[in-house]
Design a protein around this motif. Structure first.
Motif, PDB file in Angstrom:
ATOM      1  N   VAL A   1     -38.868  44.972  -1.627  1.00 20.56           N
ATOM      2  CA  VAL A   1     -40.532  45.568  -0.903  1.00 20.56           C
ATOM      3  C   VAL A   1     -41.276  44.892  -1.740  1.00 20.56           C
ATOM      4  CG1 VAL A   1     -41.431  46.960   0.222  1.00 20.56           C
ATOM      5  CG2 VAL A   1     -38.643  46.848   0.525  1.00 20.56           C
ATOM      6  N   ALA A   2     -41.225  45.713  -3.133  1.00 18.80           N
ATOM      7  CA  ALA A   2     -41.792  45.173  -4.128  1.00 18.80           C
ATOM      8  C   ALA A   2     -42.849  43.370  -4.146  1.00 18.80           C
ATOM      9  CB  ALA A   2     -41.257  45.379  -5.629  1.00 18.80           C
ATOM     10  N   LEU A   3     -41.820  42.673  -4.040  1.00 15.86           N
ATOM     11  CA  LEU A   3     -42.170  41.375  -4.217  1.00 15.86           C
ATOM     12  C   LEU A   3     -43.803  40.708  -3.906  1.00 15.86           C
ATOM     13  CD1 LEU A   3     -39.663  39.214  -3.581  1.00 15.86           C
ATOM     14  CD2 LEU A   3     -40.171  39.214  -5.353  1.00 15.86           C
ATOM     15  N   PRO A   4     -44.269  41.468  -2.433  1.00 16.48           N
ATOM     16  CA  PRO A   4     -45.828  40.577  -2.270  1.00 16.48           C
ATOM     17  C   PRO A   4     -46.794  41.788  -2.932  1.00 16.48           C
ATOM     18  CG  PRO A   4     -43.998  41.774  -0.394  1.00 16.48           C
ATOM     19  CD  PRO A   4     -43.222  41.778  -1.635  1.00 16.48           C
ATOM     20  N   VAL A   5     -46.036  42.825  -3.051  1.00 15.40           N
ATOM     21  CA  VAL A   5     -47.165  43.497  -4.475  1.00 15.40           C
ATOM     22  C   VAL A   5     -47.284  42.579  -5.821  1.00 15.40           C
ATOM     23  CG1 VAL A   5     -47.424  46.229  -5.915  1.00 15.40           C
ATOM     24  CG2 VAL A   5     -46.131  46.110  -3.492  1.00 15.40           C
ATOM     25  N   HIS A   6     -45.917  42.044  -6.639  1.00 10.48           N
ATOM     26  CA  HIS A   6     -46.227  41.844  -7.821  1.00 10.48           C
ATOM     27  C   HIS A   6     -47.258  40.775  -7.038  1.00 10.48           C
ATOM     28  CE1 HIS A   6     -44.201  44.445  -9.462  1.00 10.48           C
ATOM     29  NE2 HIS A   6     -43.011  44.114  -9.097  1.00 10.48           N
ATOM     30  N   ARG A   7     -46.899  39.780  -6.065  1.00  7.26           N
ATOM     31  CA  ARG A   7     -47.045  38.329  -6.172  1.00  7.26           C
ATOM     32  C   ARG A   7     -48.949  38.487  -5.300  1.00  7.26           C
ATOM     33  NH1 ARG A   7     -42.241  35.373  -2.985  1.00  7.26           N
ATOM     34  NH2 ARG A   7     -41.286  35.483  -4.470  1.00  7.26           N
TER      35      ARG A   7
ATOM     36  N   ALA B   1     -32.758  56.721   1.824  1.00 10.84           N
ATOM     37  CA  ALA B   1     -32.387  56.111  -0.034  1.00 10.84           C
ATOM     38  C   ALA B   1     -31.435  55.895  -0.070  1.00 10.84           C
ATOM     39  CB  ALA B   1     -32.647  57.455  -0.631  1.00 10.84           C
ATOM     40  N   ASP B   2     -30.288  55.739   0.608  1.00  9.32           N
ATOM     41  CA  ASP B   2     -28.848  55.403  -0.438  1.00  9.32           C
ATOM     42  C   ASP B   2     -28.369  53.972  -0.266  1.00  9.32           C
ATOM     43  OD1 ASP B   2     -28.230  55.703   1.892  1.00  9.32           O
ATOM     44  OD2 ASP B   2     -26.107  57.087   2.274  1.00  9.32           O
ATOM     45  N   ARG B   3     -29.722  53.296   0.635  1.00  8.75           N
ATOM     46  CA  ARG B   3     -29.422  52.117   0.982  1.00  8.75           C
ATOM     47  C   ARG B   3     -30.539  51.092   0.186  1.00  8.75           C
ATOM     48  NH1 ARG B   3     -24.955  51.774   1.342  1.00  8.75           N
ATOM     49  NH2 ARG B   3     -25.280  49.668   2.155  1.00  8.75           N
ATOM     50  N   ARG B   4     -31.122  51.965  -0.776  1.00  8.55           N
ATOM     51  CA  ARG B   4     -32.776  51.342  -1.116  1.00  8.55           C
ATOM     52  C   ARG B   4     -32.177  50.785  -2.800  1.00  8.55           C
ATOM     53  NH1 ARG B   4     -37.544  55.647   0.111  1.00  8.55           N
ATOM     54  NH2 ARG B   4     -37.327  56.435   2.559  1.00  8.55           N
TER      55      ARG B   4
ATOM     56  N   ARG C   1     -35.467  46.191   8.832  1.00 10.00           N
ATOM     57  CA  ARG C   1     -36.455  47.411   8.654  1.00 10.00           C
ATOM     58  C   ARG C   1     -36.934  46.700   6.482  1.00 10.00           C
ATOM     59  NH1 ARG C   1     -33.975  53.170   9.966  1.00 10.00           N
ATOM     60  NH2 ARG C   1     -32.551  52.379  11.092  1.00 10.00           N
ATOM     61  N   VAL C   2     -35.789  46.621   6.096  1.00  9.68           N
ATOM     62  CA  VAL C   2     -36.483  45.619   4.883  1.00  9.68           C
ATOM     63  C   VAL C   2     -37.172  44.485   5.145  1.00  9.68           C
ATOM     64  CG1 VAL C   2     -35.861  45.223   2.789  1.00  9.68           C
ATOM     65  CG2 VAL C   2     -34.453  46.638   3.687  1.00  9.68           C
TER      66      VAL C   2
ATOM     67  N   ILE D   1     -39.321  44.312   7.679  1.00 11.22           N
ATOM     68  CA  ILE D   1     -40.808  44.648   7.456  1.00 11.22           C
ATOM     69  C   ILE D   1     -40.809  45.865   7.131  1.00 11.22           C
ATOM     70  CG2 ILE D   1     -41.690  46.637   9.565  1.00 11.22           C
ATOM     71  CD1 ILE D   1     -39.327  46.067  11.619  1.00 11.22           C
ATOM     72  N   ALA D   2     -40.761  46.359   5.631  1.00  8.47           N
ATOM     73  CA  ALA D   2     -41.367  46.624   5.047  1.00  8.47           C
ATOM     74  C   ALA D   2     -41.956  45.858   4.296  1.00  8.47           C
ATOM     75  CB  ALA D   2     -40.347  47.934   3.911  1.00  8.47           C
ATOM     76  N   ARG D   3     -41.419  44.993   3.555  1.00  9.70           N
ATOM     77  CA  ARG D   3     -41.994  44.224   3.411  1.00  9.70           C
ATOM     78  C   ARG D   3     -43.164  43.798   3.133  1.00  9.70           C
ATOM     79  NH1 ARG D   3     -38.695  38.558   2.228  1.00  9.70           N
ATOM     80  NH2 ARG D   3     -39.573  38.292   4.224  1.00  9.70           N
ATOM     81  N   ALA D   4     -43.477  43.408   5.047  1.00 10.46           N
ATOM     82  CA  ALA D   4     -44.445  42.677   5.245  1.00 10.46           C
ATOM     83  C   ALA D   4     -45.199  43.885   5.354  1.00 10.46           C
ATOM     84  CB  ALA D   4     -44.324  42.470   6.575  1.00 10.46           C
ATOM     85  N   LEU D   5     -45.100  45.450   4.796  1.00 14.36           N
ATOM     86  CA  LEU D   5     -45.610  46.402   5.666  1.00 14.36           C
ATOM     87  C   LEU D   5     -47.015  47.213   3.506  1.00 14.36           C
ATOM     88  CD1 LEU D   5     -44.173  48.568   8.006  1.00 14.36           C
ATOM     89  CD2 LEU D   5     -46.086  47.895   8.043  1.00 14.36           C
ATOM     90  N   VAL D   6     -46.375  46.369   3.219  1.00 14.48           N
ATOM     91  CA  VAL D   6     -45.955  47.254   1.463  1.00 14.48           C
ATOM     92  C   VAL D   6     -47.628  46.914   1.395  1.00 14.48           C
ATOM     93  CG1 VAL D   6     -45.436  45.278   0.729  1.00 14.48           C
ATOM     94  CG2 VAL D   6     -45.030  47.731  -0.397  1.00 14.48           C
ATOM     95  N   LEU D   7     -48.029  46.347   1.807  1.00 12.79           N
ATOM     96  CA  LEU D   7     -49.345  46.254   1.053  1.00 12.79           C
ATOM     97  C   LEU D   7     -50.723  46.604   2.377  1.00 12.79           C
ATOM     98  CD1 LEU D   7     -49.952  42.791  -0.934  1.00 12.79           C
ATOM     99  CD2 LEU D   7     -49.741  44.969  -1.598  1.00 12.79           C
ATOM    100  N   HIS D   8     -50.498  47.127   2.804  1.00  2.89           N
ATOM    101  CA  HIS D   8     -50.889  47.433   3.996  1.00  2.89           C
ATOM    102  C   HIS D   8     -51.763  46.312   4.719  1.00  2.89           C
ATOM    103  CE1 HIS D   8     -50.649  52.119   3.202  1.00  2.89           C
ATOM    104  NE2 HIS D   8     -50.119  51.014   2.500  1.00  2.89           N
ATOM    105  N   PRO D   9     -51.170  45.153   5.170  1.00  2.94           N
ATOM    106  CA  PRO D   9     -51.581  44.118   5.988  1.00  2.94           C
ATOM    107  C   PRO D   9     -52.341  44.766   7.909  1.00  2.94           C
ATOM    108  CG  PRO D   9     -49.466  44.241   6.698  1.00  2.94           C
ATOM    109  CD  PRO D   9     -49.585  45.256   5.237  1.00  2.94           C
TER     110      PRO D   9
END
Length: 249
Positions: free
Chosen positions: A98-104, A129-132, A146-147, A149-157
């Motif tokens: 999920v952090a990849l788009p933030v770094h890129r 939380a125990d699956r993160r 879900r991961v 979708i979260a990756r797509a959402l992380v930068l509030h598109p």
């Protein structure tokens, strides 16, 4: 006001396709296999250059090109794939993915608070939380989606392009993913284009539906209207193939 527009788009099977999505709007794009859905999606993702026509986002032209030139577009428009297993690095944890788009794509400030952005996105899609810290092979199909979708959402598109996101999922997982997409749209105000052959999924989520047949948009109507009085034979065939339609949004 329009967020994303394509006008006169032609490419392979596509023939002069017009499409528009307003901010916050949930739109379905349905059609049989071979209708041109994948080709249209690739053009909207700036992965293929159309033979004719234009794609614009917030008034700016969108065309395939170097990553640096498309950075602004990748922040505004994100993709939710059909099969997350093909796009999730098996060596990375859910948090790292999920952090990849933030770094890129993120600004220095966003990169500085990447951990908070990641947790917020994972909270929004309801990943336990125990699956993160789990790797993709350790996640269920619904958790992997879900991961994604979260990756797509992380930068509030402002727009999510979802490609058959519930294809192949059993009914409980299908309902879970659709509920997640609805929640995301309502809480974040993100627009959604749901590309699918599944009319029931589109009916459960989208306010407006376009029908693609033989490379053309043959119907564009409010979903409730299209389900009751489909006008084009291709639309009627799709609706008639659904044994039980869900309650409309």
């Amino acid at each position: 006001m329009t967020l994303l527009t394509c006008t006169g788009l032609s490419r392979h099977v596509l023939r002069e396709v017009d499409l528009s999505i307003a901010p916050g709007e949930r739109v379905g794009l349905v059609g049989e296999s071979g209708a041109g859905k994948t080709t249209l999606l690739r053009a909207l993702l700036a992965l293929e250059d159309p033979d004719a026509g234009t794609v614009t986002c917030e008034g700016r032209a969108v065309r395939p090109g170097p990553a640096r030139r498309l950075r602004w577009y990748r922040r505004l428009v994100q993709h939710v794939p059909q099969d997350p297993a093909t796009t999730l690095d098996p060596r990375a944890s859910a948090r790292e993915l999920v952090a990849l788009p933030v770094h890129r794509l993120g600004t220095p400030g966003e990169r500085g608070r990447a951990a908070r952005l990641v947790e917020d996105a994972l909270d929004l899609v309801g990943l336990p939380a125990d699956r993160r810290d789990a790797r993709p092979r350790e996640l269920s199909g619904g958790q992997a989606q879900r991961v994604a979708i979260a990756r797509a959402l992380v930068l509030h598109p402002r727009l999510l392009l979802a490609d058959e996101p519930v294809s192949g999922l059993d009914l409980p997982l299908r309902a879970l993913v659709l509920d997640t997409l609805r929640s995301v749209s309502e809480q974040r105000g993100s627009a959604l284009l749901l590309v699918s052959h599944d009319v029931a999924a589109v009916a459960a989520l989208c306010e407006r539906t376009l029908v693609l047949a033989d490379g053309r948009v043959v119907e564009d109507a409010p979903t409730a209207e299209l389900l009751v009085t489909p006008r084009h034979p291709a639309a009627r065939a799709l609706v008639d193939a659904v044994p039980l339609l869900p309650d409309l949004p």
